[in-house]
Design an enzyme around this catalytic site. Sequence first.
Site, PDB file in Angstrom:
ATOM      1  N   TYR A 136      -8.015  -1.141  -2.488  1.00  0.00           N
ATOM      2  CA  TYR A 136      -9.619  -1.280  -2.689  1.00  0.00           C
ATOM      3  C   TYR A 136      -9.511  -2.262  -3.547  1.00  0.00           C
ATOM      4  O   TYR A 136     -10.633  -2.251  -4.052  1.00  0.00           O
ATOM      5  CB  TYR A 136     -10.472   0.387  -2.776  1.00  0.00           C
ATOM      6  CG  TYR A 136     -10.116   1.327  -1.893  1.00  0.00           C
ATOM      7  CD1 TYR A 136     -11.113   0.843  -0.506  1.00  0.00           C
ATOM      8  CD2 TYR A 136      -9.446   2.269  -1.235  1.00  0.00           C
ATOM      9  CE1 TYR A 136     -11.536   1.212   0.652  1.00  0.00           C
ATOM     10  CE2 TYR A 136      -9.351   2.914   0.282  1.00  0.00           C
ATOM     11  CZ  TYR A 136     -10.618   2.469   0.330  1.00  0.00           C
ATOM     12  OH  TYR A 136     -10.448   3.291   1.948  1.00  0.00           O
TER      13      TYR A 136
ATOM     14  N   PHE B 121     -12.313  13.143  -0.988  1.00  0.00           N
ATOM     15  CA  PHE B 121     -13.497  12.946  -0.669  1.00  0.00           C
ATOM     16  C   PHE B 121     -13.279  11.763   0.246  1.00  0.00           C
ATOM     17  O   PHE B 121     -12.402  10.844   0.259  1.00  0.00           O
ATOM     18  CB  PHE B 121     -14.700  13.026  -1.449  1.00  0.00           C
ATOM     19  CG  PHE B 121     -14.498  12.113  -2.207  1.00  0.00           C
ATOM     20  CD1 PHE B 121     -15.867  10.591  -2.004  1.00  0.00           C
ATOM     21  CD2 PHE B 121     -14.503  12.274  -2.999  1.00  0.00           C
ATOM     22  CE1 PHE B 121     -16.186   9.713  -2.624  1.00  0.00           C
ATOM     23  CE2 PHE B 121     -14.736  10.770  -4.618  1.00  0.00           C
ATOM     24  CZ  PHE B 121     -14.928   9.832  -4.568  1.00  0.00           C
TER      25      PHE B 121
HETATM   26  C1  LIG Z   1      -5.916   1.129   5.147  1.00  0.00           C
HETATM   27  C2  LIG Z   1      -7.163   0.090   6.656  1.00  0.00           C
HETATM   28  C3  LIG Z   1      -8.426   0.736   6.735  1.00  0.00           C
HETATM   29  C4  LIG Z   1      -7.170  -1.191   7.093  1.00  0.00           C
HETATM   30  O1  LIG Z   1      -7.880  -1.523   7.511  1.00  0.00           O
HETATM   31  P1  LIG Z   1      -7.662  -3.258   8.698  1.00  0.00           P
HETATM   32  O2  LIG Z   1      -8.930  -3.383   9.192  1.00  0.00           O
HETATM   33  O3  LIG Z   1      -6.076  -3.307   8.958  1.00  0.00           O
HETATM   34  O4  LIG Z   1      -8.167  -3.939   6.854  1.00  0.00           O
HETATM   35  P2  LIG Z   1      -8.167  -5.085   6.838  1.00  0.00           P
HETATM   36  O5  LIG Z   1      -7.822  -6.257   8.209  1.00  0.00           O
HETATM   37  O6  LIG Z   1      -9.708  -5.496   6.913  1.00  0.00           O
HETATM   38  O7  LIG Z   1      -7.968  -5.913   5.642  1.00  0.00           O
HETATM   39  C5  LIG Z   1      -8.561  -6.258   4.705  1.00  0.00           C
HETATM   40  C6  LIG Z   1      -8.202  -6.730   3.500  1.00  0.00           C
HETATM   41  O8  LIG Z   1      -7.058  -5.554   3.345  1.00  0.00           O
HETATM   42  C7  LIG Z   1      -5.653  -5.591   3.301  1.00  0.00           C
HETATM   43  N1  LIG Z   1      -5.365  -4.556   3.627  1.00  0.00           N
HETATM   44  C8  LIG Z   1      -5.562  -3.387   4.223  1.00  0.00           C
HETATM   45  N2  LIG Z   1      -5.288  -2.256   4.331  1.00  0.00           N
HETATM   46  C9  LIG Z   1      -4.064  -2.045   3.707  1.00  0.00           C
HETATM   47  C10 LIG Z   1      -3.319  -1.547   3.009  1.00  0.00           C
HETATM   48  N3  LIG Z   1      -2.918  -0.492   3.854  1.00  0.00           N
HETATM   49  N4  LIG Z   1      -2.512  -1.805   2.052  1.00  0.00           N
HETATM   50  C11 LIG Z   1      -2.055  -2.854   1.723  1.00  0.00           C
HETATM   51  N5  LIG Z   1      -2.846  -3.793   2.190  1.00  0.00           N
HETATM   52  C12 LIG Z   1      -4.107  -3.478   2.790  1.00  0.00           C
HETATM   53  C13 LIG Z   1      -5.260  -6.686   4.494  1.00  0.00           C
HETATM   54  O9  LIG Z   1      -3.935  -7.256   3.738  1.00  0.00           O
HETATM   55  C14 LIG Z   1      -6.626  -7.926   3.902  1.00  0.00           C
HETATM   56  O10 LIG Z   1      -5.700  -8.358   2.569  1.00  0.00           O
HETATM   57  P3  LIG Z   1      -6.725  -9.872   2.356  1.00  0.00           P
HETATM   58  O11 LIG Z   1      -8.129  -9.595   2.602  1.00  0.00           O
HETATM   59  O12 LIG Z   1      -6.619 -10.117   1.205  1.00  0.00           O
HETATM   60  O13 LIG Z   1      -6.212 -10.685   3.550  1.00  0.00           O
HETATM   61  C15 LIG Z   1      -5.883   0.516   7.774  1.00  0.00           C
HETATM   62  O14 LIG Z   1      -4.761   0.052   7.799  1.00  0.00           O
HETATM   63  C16 LIG Z   1      -5.715   2.164   8.225  1.00  0.00           C
HETATM   64  O15 LIG Z   1      -6.838   3.229   8.547  1.00  0.00           O
HETATM   65  N6  LIG Z   1      -4.888   2.951   7.324  1.00  0.00           N
HETATM   66  C17 LIG Z   1      -5.221   4.669   8.081  1.00  0.00           C
HETATM   67  C18 LIG Z   1      -5.845   4.990   7.310  1.00  0.00           C
HETATM   68  C19 LIG Z   1      -5.933   5.531   5.702  1.00  0.00           C
HETATM   69  O16 LIG Z   1      -5.280   5.107   4.946  1.00  0.00           O
HETATM   70  N7  LIG Z   1      -7.286   4.443   5.618  1.00  0.00           N
HETATM   71  C20 LIG Z   1      -7.952   4.479   4.241  1.00  0.00           C
HETATM   72  C21 LIG Z   1      -8.374   5.385   4.060  1.00  0.00           C
HETATM   73  S1  LIG Z   1      -8.742   6.073   1.821  1.00  0.00           S
END
Ligand SMILES: CC(C)(COP(=O)(O)OP(=O)(O)OC[C@H]1O[C@@H](n2cnc3c(N)ncnc32)[C@H](O)[C@@H]1OP(=O)(O)O)[C@@H](O)C(=O)NCCC(=O)NCCS
Length: 452
Positions: free
Chosen positions: A150, A452
């Site tokens: 984030y 949350f």
């Molecule tokens: C975290 C999550 C929502 C990311 O979704 P995504 O659609 O793959 O993310 P995006 O393709 O939009 O990525 C946006 C950026 O974040 C980065 N990023 C996304 N997830 C990341 C992670 N877990 N760790 C590190 N970087 C991450 C991407 O590399 C990308 O970086 P950039 O814009 O600098 O190139 C997904 O991996 C997920 O569902 N994880 C499991 C559930 C979870 O942990 N959710 C978070 C709840 S707090």
Amino acid sequence: MFDPHSIPADPTAVNVLAGRGFEYRQIDPADEAGLQAWVQAETRGFHHARPEAPEMRRALQVARQRNVRGVYDLSAHDAHLPVATIDGWPSGLSVPGGRSVDAWAVSGVTVSPTHRRRGIARALLEAQLRYAKEAGAALAMLTATEATIYGRFGFSPAASAATVHVDRRRAHWIGPESPGRVQFVEPADLIGKAPAIARRAVARTPGEIDRWPGMLERHLGLVDPSTRESRAVRVARYDDVAGQTQGFVAFRVVRQPDEPGAVECDLFVAASDDAERALWRFLVEQDFVTEIRVRLRSVDEPLPWLLEDPRAVSLHEVGDHLWLRIIDPVAALSAREYGASGTLTLEVGDPLRHAAGTFVLDVAGDGRAEVRPAEETTDAAAGQFRSGRRSRPQAAHGLRLDARELASIYLGGTRASVLARAGRITELAPGSLALADRLFHAPRTPHLSIWF
Ligand SMILES: CC(C)(COP(=O)(O)OP(=O)(O)OC[C@H]1O[C@@H](n2cnc3c(N)ncnc32)[C@H](O)[C@@H]1OP(=O)(O)O)[C@@H](O)C(=O)NCCC(=O)NCCS
């Protein structure tokens, strides 16, 4: 109260996602099937088991109160299940001085492993920041599964939490007696008054957020009271001498047959210091247990000072917990009380534009601040300041920092001087960091005790 369902779909997110072949939808609170599919997708996204009927009913009740959105891939096998989920809602955040600031909570962020790293989360998160603005929130906030996700959206850790372990054999109490009494109650008998006590506990702790209807029921084992896990929940409350309930704990004792157990507590709510001490004492003085483990406690608990052997207490899983994203610096900075008086200029950069600008924080002797944008113009798109006339006089105190750093010092959980040592804040005049440390100091360490 702002209605979270009233926000129209963010056109940028709609277009970006449509360009990748996806549909971005808000789910109507009356659309039972749509909400159920959303909950199933969110549950799978967090790697949890499929919810049983009572848990689904609870999840639907919570989802109906929020702005729930999904991303759909109409070419997929289960096209009714979103490939990405997110929800948001307006919520108060407690700040130093006992006030609550209007914030926008973000939760349920998942993208299916089949659709990851295609920019879906980015489209969803950037839209949430615009919804936060539309809702009039001073900040957006969330808790994060991974600390690497984030920061790129301007969020930064602002309140921490830890699991407190207590070695029962070494836990000899030397603290003062609390004048009231602790007694067991059945969870169903407490639920009526629990939200009001939780509200008072939230108000006295910066970093805590408003509890939502249905949240306490879950911790008290009332969502599905017939399960073994729910039946193991024990609840004790503290009443003051006037008979008013001032706090409660919900815990389980986990144990192997014929062996002493361990107390596991996930819900510790105290609206007064007496309640906090009495409930700690109740937990750590249980017989036939070896250890007490209380999750999501403050990293600054008074407990070690209440025991003869402070080393009976150890902190585990210490880390960032509440993440904040400044949306409106004037509203955010005006809401809290400060630890000293003085005037400090903050030159805030923000690549996503929401918080960029120069702001003058003018704190009076009573700790209240007047905050105003300086005349300085900024090239917000780049998050950089233009050279030109500065409204900040040469000798005046000032810091240059990004919205992320402002979020981390905002509640007093991290000192500006520490971020300066990390090269993340620039001091613009000698003494400005020391002033910032004094101003942003909070008498109570910020702490968030829920996910949350
Ligand atoms: C975290 C999550 C929502 C990311 O979704 P995504 O659609 O793959 O993310 P995006 O393709 O939009 O990525 C946006 C950026 O974040 C980065 N990023 C996304 N997830 C990341 C992670 N877990 N760790 C590190 N970087 C991450 C991407 O590399 C990308 O970086 P950039 O814009 O600098 O190139 C997904 O991996 C997920 O569902 N994880 C499991 C559930 C979870 O942990 N959710 C978070 C709840 S707090």
